[in-house]
Each structure stands twice: as structure tokens, then as C-alpha cells.
Design a protein around this motif. Structure first.
Motif, PDB file in Angstrom:
ATOM      1  N   ASP A   1       0.484  -5.223  11.125  1.00 45.90           N
ATOM      2  CA  ASP A   1      -0.909  -5.050  11.559  1.00 45.90           C
ATOM      3  C   ASP A   1      -1.893  -4.970  10.394  1.00 45.90           C
ATOM      4  OD1 ASP A   1       0.072  -2.600  10.742  1.00 45.90           O
ATOM      5  OD2 ASP A   1      -0.797  -1.476  12.404  1.00 45.90           O
ATOM      6  N   LYS A   2      -1.575  -4.166   9.376  1.00 44.26           N
ATOM      7  CA  LYS A   2      -2.475  -4.070   8.216  1.00 44.26           C
ATOM      8  C   LYS A   2      -1.704  -3.524   7.019  1.00 44.26           C
ATOM      9  CE  LYS A   2      -4.283   0.423   9.575  1.00 44.26           C
ATOM     10  NZ  LYS A   2      -5.440   1.223   9.853  1.00 44.26           N
ATOM     11  N   ASP A   3      -2.093  -3.995   5.876  1.00 41.41           N
ATOM     12  CA  ASP A   3      -1.478  -3.585   4.617  1.00 41.41           C
ATOM     13  C   ASP A   3      -2.305  -4.216   3.505  1.00 41.41           C
ATOM     14  OD1 ASP A   3       0.322  -2.488   2.776  1.00 41.41           O
ATOM     15  OD2 ASP A   3       2.086  -3.238   3.813  1.00 41.41           O
ATOM     16  N   THR A   4      -1.882  -4.000   2.276  1.00 46.15           N
ATOM     17  CA  THR A   4      -2.523  -4.638   1.131  1.00 46.15           C
ATOM     18  C   THR A   4      -1.441  -5.037   0.146  1.00 46.15           C
ATOM     19  OG1 THR A   4      -4.508  -3.273   1.383  1.00 46.15           O
ATOM     20  CG2 THR A   4      -4.218  -4.370  -0.737  1.00 46.15           C
ATOM     21  N   ALA A   5      -1.516  -6.248  -0.352  1.00 48.47           N
ATOM     22  CA  ALA A   5      -0.616  -6.715  -1.403  1.00 48.47           C
ATOM     23  C   ALA A   5      -1.350  -6.581  -2.734  1.00 48.47           C
ATOM     24  CB  ALA A   5      -0.226  -8.165  -1.161  1.00 48.47           C
ATOM     25  N   TYR A   6      -0.627  -6.111  -3.743  1.00 47.94           N
ATOM     26  CA  TYR A   6      -1.183  -5.929  -5.084  1.00 47.94           C
ATOM     27  C   TYR A   6      -0.314  -6.666  -6.087  1.00 47.94           C
ATOM     28  CZ  TYR A   6      -3.342  -1.865  -2.822  1.00 47.94           C
ATOM     29  OH  TYR A   6      -4.035  -1.043  -1.973  1.00 47.94           O
TER      30      TYR A   6
ATOM     31  N   LYS B   1       0.808  -1.214   0.000  1.00 38.15           N
ATOM     32  CA  LYS B   1       0.000   0.000   0.000  1.00 38.15           C
ATOM     33  C   LYS B   1       0.850   1.277   0.000  1.00 38.15           C
ATOM     34  CE  LYS B   1      -4.498   0.997   1.741  1.00 38.15           C
ATOM     35  NZ  LYS B   1      -5.537   0.507   2.613  1.00 38.15           N
ATOM     36  N   THR B   2       2.044   1.208   0.598  1.00 37.18           N
ATOM     37  CA  THR B   2       2.873   2.414   0.687  1.00 37.18           C
ATOM     38  C   THR B   2       3.738   2.634  -0.548  1.00 37.18           C
ATOM     39  OG1 THR B   2       4.664   1.263   1.820  1.00 37.18           O
ATOM     40  CG2 THR B   2       2.974   2.284   3.206  1.00 37.18           C
ATOM     41  N   GLY B   3       3.775   1.663  -1.465  1.00 36.49           N
ATOM     42  CA  GLY B   3       4.504   1.861  -2.705  1.00 36.49           C
ATOM     43  C   GLY B   3       5.774   1.053  -2.866  1.00 36.49           C
ATOM     44  N   TYR B   4       6.139   0.220  -1.888  1.00 32.77           N
ATOM     45  CA  TYR B   4       7.255  -0.685  -2.126  1.00 32.77           C
ATOM     46  C   TYR B   4       6.855  -1.583  -3.282  1.00 32.77           C
ATOM     47  CZ  TYR B   4       9.300   0.648   2.353  1.00 32.77           C
ATOM     48  OH  TYR B   4       9.842   1.341   3.387  1.00 32.77           O
TER      49      TYR B   4
END
Length: 150
Positions: free
Chosen positions: A121-126, A76-79
Motif C-alpha cells: 500500500d505505501k512505503d519509501t525506497a531509499y 522505510k522500516t529499515g530492511y
């Protein structure tokens, strides 16, 4: 002959369900994120073993090999990790992207990072195609487990 109102309503409801059912079922993406192991076992010490305990597993859900060259996995942060050309994901097979360093092989690759990517804790994989089109995503929001099955 006029239809009986109750039967007409049932027939109309069935027609609506038949119409909605195909649209309501989302198509399985060609490449699907099946697991995100976001909190590697033990303490977060940034050791290579700990970094490699953090990974994403994708799966080819089609009957044809998919060239992953230029495709990317990101958070989600752009990595962002972009696959090199020549990486083919065979039909029905999985492929693992590990955060740390190691030797790329037929079952997975290494991001070669020295720091963690996935928030505990929370994130999203794309996963995105080489043209940037979003193919699949897997959000998680949990402190009760170390991974999520997507």
C-alpha cells in the motif's frame, strides 16, 4: 530618465524568475531510483517467483561508472540491502535488486530474502552511498497499481 513603472515591474519579475529557476530545479542524483515494483503479480505466497516479482530498479545518470560497493537500498522500516564491492553501475545503465533468490549478474542482484520487503500500500525506497548519505528516494502510496515509476 526614470523607468516606466510597468516595465520596471516586468524587469524585476524576470530577474526574480531567472534567479529562482536554477535553484528551483533539483539536480538529478547520480544514482536514481527509477521504478519500485512493490506488489508482485498474483497472490502473496512467498514463493521465490513471487518474491522476485518485487524489485527496485536504479539508474546511473552520470557519464562515469559508479562503484556501488557499500551502497545500500532500504525501505522505510529499515530492511536494508548493501551492495558488495566490485559492483559497477555503468553510465546510463540500470540495475535491478530483486527480493528473492537467484544468481547475481551484470544487470542485477538478488536480496536472498524469504519474505517480502515492500509494502503493497505505501512505503519509501531509499538509495544511500557507502558513507550513508541519502542519494535518492521514491515514496509511493497506492493501492491502484503494482508499481510506481519514480
Amino acid at each position: 530618465m526614470r523607468p516606466v513603472p510597468a516595465l520596471a515591474a516586468v524587469g524585476t519579475a524576470a530577474a526574480v524568475l531567472l534567479t529562482l529557476t536554477p535553484a528551483a530545479q533539483a539536480a538529478t542524483p547520480a544514482v536514481q531510483i527509477v521504478k519500485v515494483y512493490y506488489d508482485s503479480p498474483g497472490s502473496d505466497l512467498r514463493s521465490n517467483a513471487s518474491l522476485n516479482g518485487e524489485y527496485v530498479v536504479i539508474k546511473n545518470t552520470t557519464t562515469k561508472a559508479i562503484n556501488l560497493g557499500g551502497w545500500a537500498i532500504s525501505d522505510k522500516t529499515g530492511y536494508r540491502y548493501a551492495f558488495q564491492s566490485g559492483v559497477a553501475l555503468k553510465p546510463g545503465k540500470t540495475y535491478t535488486l530483486r527480493t528473492g533468490t537467484g544468481n547475481d549478474g551484470t544487470s542485477g542482484v538478488y536480496w536472498n530474502r524469504k519474505a517480502y520487503v515492500w509494502n503493497n500500500d505505501k512505503d519509501t525506497a531509499y538509495v544511500r552511498r557507502s558513507d550513508g548519505k541519502l542519494i535518492d528516494s521514491c515514496p509511493y502510496n497506492s493501492t491502484r497499481a503494482d508499481f510506481t515509476n519514480c
